[in-house]
Design a protein around this motif. Sequence first.
Motif, mmCIF file in Angstrom:
data_model
loop_
_atom_site.group_PDB
_atom_site.id
_atom_site.type_symbol
_atom_site.label_atom_id
_atom_site.label_comp_id
_atom_site.label_asym_id
_atom_site.label_seq_id
_atom_site.Cartn_x
_atom_site.Cartn_y
_atom_site.Cartn_z
ATOM 1 N N ALA A 6 17.984 -6.170 111.682
ATOM 2 C CA ALA A 6 17.056 -5.663 110.675
ATOM 3 C C ALA A 6 17.789 -5.423 109.364
ATOM 4 C CB ALA A 6 16.406 -4.364 111.154
ATOM 5 N N GLY A 7 17.130 -5.718 108.289
ATOM 6 C CA GLY A 7 17.741 -5.566 106.977
ATOM 7 C C GLY A 7 17.903 -6.892 106.272
ATOM 8 N N ALA A 8 17.882 -7.999 107.026
ATOM 9 C CA ALA A 8 17.827 -9.337 106.434
ATOM 10 C C ALA A 8 18.894 -9.561 105.379
ATOM 11 C CB ALA A 8 16.437 -9.574 105.854
ATOM 12 N N ALA A 9 20.156 -9.407 105.771
ATOM 13 C CA ALA A 9 21.264 -9.648 104.852
ATOM 14 C C ALA A 9 21.278 -11.101 104.414
ATOM 15 C CB ALA A 9 22.588 -9.279 105.517
ATOM 16 N N ALA A 10 21.957 -11.369 103.315
ATOM 17 C CA ALA A 10 21.958 -12.705 102.716
ATOM 18 C C ALA A 10 22.463 -13.768 103.676
ATOM 19 C CB ALA A 10 22.792 -12.700 101.436
ATOM 20 N N GLU A 11 23.455 -13.408 104.499
ATOM 21 C CA GLU A 11 24.025 -14.403 105.407
ATOM 22 C C GLU A 11 23.184 -14.631 106.648
ATOM 23 O OE1 GLU A 11 25.885 -10.407 106.499
ATOM 24 O OE2 GLU A 11 25.340 -11.507 104.663
ATOM 25 N N GLU A 12 22.138 -13.823 106.836
ATOM 26 C CA GLU A 12 21.305 -13.919 108.028
ATOM 27 C C GLU A 12 20.141 -14.880 107.800
ATOM 28 O OE1 GLU A 12 21.464 -12.664 111.014
ATOM 29 O OE2 GLU A 12 23.003 -11.127 110.906
ATOM 30 N N GLY A 13 19.959 -15.809 108.715
ATOM 31 C CA GLY A 13 18.837 -16.731 108.637
ATOM 32 C C GLY A 13 17.631 -16.203 109.358
ATOM 33 N N VAL A 14 17.266 -14.948 109.114
ATOM 34 C CA VAL A 14 16.114 -14.312 109.756
ATOM 35 C C VAL A 14 15.419 -13.409 108.749
ATOM 36 C CG1 VAL A 14 17.119 -14.342 112.077
ATOM 37 C CG2 VAL A 14 17.480 -12.358 110.597
ATOM 38 N N LEU A 15 14.153 -13.101 109.058
ATOM 39 C CA LEU A 15 13.391 -12.078 108.342
ATOM 40 C C LEU A 15 13.072 -10.982 109.345
ATOM 41 C CD1 LEU A 15 10.814 -14.241 106.360
ATOM 42 C CD2 LEU A 15 12.634 -12.864 105.355
ATOM 43 N N VAL A 16 13.865 -9.938 109.347
ATOM 44 C CA VAL A 16 13.693 -8.862 110.324
ATOM 45 C C VAL A 16 13.814 -7.528 109.608
ATOM 46 C CG1 VAL A 16 14.560 -7.778 112.422
ATOM 47 C CG2 VAL A 16 14.658 -10.267 112.182
ATOM 48 N N GLY A 17 12.818 -6.652 109.821
ATOM 49 C CA GLY A 17 12.917 -5.324 109.261
ATOM 50 C C GLY A 17 11.583 -4.749 108.862
ATOM 51 N N THR A 18 11.635 -3.728 108.040
ATOM 52 C CA THR A 18 10.435 -3.100 107.509
ATOM 53 C C THR A 18 9.810 -4.023 106.471
ATOM 54 O OG1 THR A 18 11.643 -2.029 105.721
ATOM 55 C CG2 THR A 18 11.484 -0.825 107.820
ATOM 56 N N PRO A 19 8.558 -3.789 106.100
ATOM 57 C CA PRO A 19 7.960 -4.616 105.053
ATOM 58 C C PRO A 19 8.800 -4.676 103.784
ATOM 59 C CG PRO A 19 6.237 -3.374 106.141
ATOM 60 C CD PRO A 19 7.542 -2.885 106.711
ATOM 61 N N SER A 20 9.334 -3.565 103.332
ATOM 62 C CA SER A 20 10.118 -3.580 102.093
ATOM 63 C C SER A 20 11.411 -4.377 102.258
ATOM 64 C CB SER A 20 10.428 -2.146 101.649
ATOM 65 O OG SER A 20 11.206 -1.463 102.625
ATOM 66 N N GLN A 21 12.058 -4.286 103.424
ATOM 67 C CA GLN A 21 13.270 -5.069 103.654
ATOM 68 C C GLN A 21 12.968 -6.566 103.672
ATOM 69 O OE1 GLN A 21 14.364 -3.089 107.350
ATOM 70 N NE2 GLN A 21 16.199 -2.215 106.381
ATOM 71 N N VAL A 22 11.861 -6.932 104.282
ATOM 72 C CA VAL A 22 11.500 -8.346 104.347
ATOM 73 C C VAL A 22 11.077 -8.859 102.975
ATOM 74 C CG1 VAL A 22 9.843 -9.971 105.342
ATOM 75 C CG2 VAL A 22 10.968 -8.271 106.800
ATOM 76 N N VAL A 23 10.388 -8.047 102.193
ATOM 77 C CA VAL A 23 10.035 -8.439 100.822
ATOM 78 C C VAL A 23 11.295 -8.727 100.018
ATOM 79 C CG1 VAL A 23 9.100 -7.595 98.637
ATOM 80 C CG2 VAL A 23 7.798 -7.295 100.747
ATOM 81 N N GLU A 24 12.291 -7.858 100.154
ATOM 82 C CA GLU A 24 13.549 -8.045 99.421
ATOM 83 C C GLU A 24 14.198 -9.378 99.782
ATOM 84 O OE1 GLU A 24 17.963 -5.920 99.029
ATOM 85 O OE2 GLU A 24 16.294 -4.852 99.972
ATOM 86 N N LYS A 25 14.225 -9.692 101.077
ATOM 87 C CA LYS A 25 14.801 -10.960 101.525
ATOM 88 C C LYS A 25 13.987 -12.136 100.987
ATOM 89 C CE LYS A 25 16.991 -13.824 104.516
ATOM 90 N NZ LYS A 25 18.431 -14.042 104.656
ATOM 91 N N LEU A 26 12.687 -12.068 101.103
ATOM 92 C CA LEU A 26 11.835 -13.162 100.641
ATOM 93 C C LEU A 26 11.967 -13.365 99.140
ATOM 94 C CD1 LEU A 26 8.569 -12.689 102.731
ATOM 95 C CD2 LEU A 26 10.114 -14.652 102.794
ATOM 96 N N GLN A 27 12.151 -12.307 98.402
ATOM 97 C CA GLN A 27 12.316 -12.451 96.962
ATOM 98 C C GLN A 27 13.588 -13.221 96.639
ATOM 99 O OE1 GLN A 27 9.806 -11.306 94.652
ATOM 100 N NE2 GLN A 27 10.956 -12.975 93.702
ATOM 101 N N ARG A 28 14.644 -12.947 97.390
ATOM 102 C CA ARG A 28 15.879 -13.702 97.175
ATOM 103 C C ARG A 28 15.682 -15.175 97.530
ATOM 104 N NH1 ARG A 28 18.288 -9.244 99.965
ATOM 105 N NH2 ARG A 28 18.862 -10.609 101.718
ATOM 106 N N VAL A 29 14.956 -15.418 98.607
ATOM 107 C CA VAL A 29 14.676 -16.798 99.006
ATOM 108 C C VAL A 29 13.842 -17.498 97.932
ATOM 109 C CG1 VAL A 29 13.433 -18.203 100.695
ATOM 110 C CG2 VAL A 29 14.900 -16.346 101.471
ATOM 111 N N ALA A 30 12.869 -16.793 97.372
ATOM 112 C CA ALA A 30 12.060 -17.367 96.294
ATOM 113 C C ALA A 30 12.916 -17.701 95.078
ATOM 114 C CB ALA A 30 10.943 -16.401 95.909
ATOM 115 N N ASP A 31 13.864 -16.838 94.774
ATOM 116 C CA ASP A 31 14.719 -17.053 93.615
ATOM 117 C C ASP A 31 15.614 -18.283 93.755
ATOM 118 O OD1 ASP A 31 13.616 -14.798 92.506
ATOM 119 O OD2 ASP A 31 15.293 -13.471 93.020
ATOM 120 N N LEU A 32 15.782 -18.786 94.975
ATOM 121 C CA LEU A 32 16.569 -19.995 95.200
ATOM 122 C C LEU A 32 15.775 -21.263 94.881
ATOM 123 C CD1 LEU A 32 18.294 -19.081 98.608
ATOM 124 C CD2 LEU A 32 19.300 -19.007 96.313
ATOM 125 N N GLY A 33 14.493 -21.120 94.616
ATOM 126 C CA GLY A 33 13.656 -22.274 94.327
ATOM 127 C C GLY A 33 12.704 -22.642 95.443
#
Length: 315
Positions: free
Chosen positions: A255-282
């Motif tokens: 849980a927490g979806a660190a940058a090196e992790e290929g998963v979306l695991v955690g609270t809604p806010s943690q997953v939003v943070e990960k998805l935002q980084r993924v979006a920023d990659l294009g």
Amino acid sequence: MEFCVFTEPQQGADYETMLRQAQHAERLGFDGWFRSDHYLVMGDGDGLPGPTDAWTTLAGLARETSSIRLGTLVSSMTFRHPGILAIQVAQVDAMSGGRVELGLGTGWFAQEHAAYGIPFPTKRFGMLEEQLAIVTGLWRTPVGERFAFDGAHYALTDSPALPKPVQSPVPLIVGGGGPQRTPQLAARNATEFNIGFVGEEKVRDAFANLHRVCGDEGRDPLTLSLSVALPTIVAASPAELERRCAAAGIDPGRAGAAAEEGVLVGTPSQVVEKLQRVADLGTRRVYLQCMDMTDLEHLDLIAAEVLPHVTDTVA
């Protein structure tokens, strides 16, 4: 950015289970419902009630949904002759009113081929190249004209190249982590390039490499959509996290979806943070791999507390 539910029915799901999930995803406003194309359970599960065929499933869903896009991530080219696959996809596209997408790959799971008597050649990449050329060639051939192909693996003679799909072109997904041949195939044939289950640095590298290959192939990289697939567990409480991770075979410690992790695991806010980084990659589309197809409340939570908070950064 688009968000699609991605499922693995070979782990144990009948058509009615898939139908309920797909219709629920449609009601919630997800952009697509995609399934794997496998015939054998993976891991320790029993896979009951047994495997389902991907394109038979999608044909049924085409008539029982109205707006959500439907497809495979991905079909193995070893399962179907390309001429038959072109007919199947075109027919399901018509049945859905033009909502089908085809993900196509080389196949990798040798055990399922052995279990059901499906040939599994050692060298398959050349076969995939020819399948892509045949499927797209059949669809592009004008009505009234004929299509022929003479390759090392397949030969088609005097084909009427019918039926035609509703969409022109049918969205075609090619993906993988290979440095040269896979992105070449995507640049030459695909509308979407996908990479799955890797951390953000590898996603960034894969996208940058694809842009380089597109330049070599004379393809404008902006005409090729970029997507990622990620195992997804979203939970509003620790108990919910434990339960959903157990059902999916995922360590809740991720849980927490660190940058090196290929998963979306955690609270809604943690997953939003990960998805935002993924979006920023294009990334233009994310496939949310939801393993427990009976947990429709999981989709409710994602739709309500995650997706509205991800900003699309792709022009």
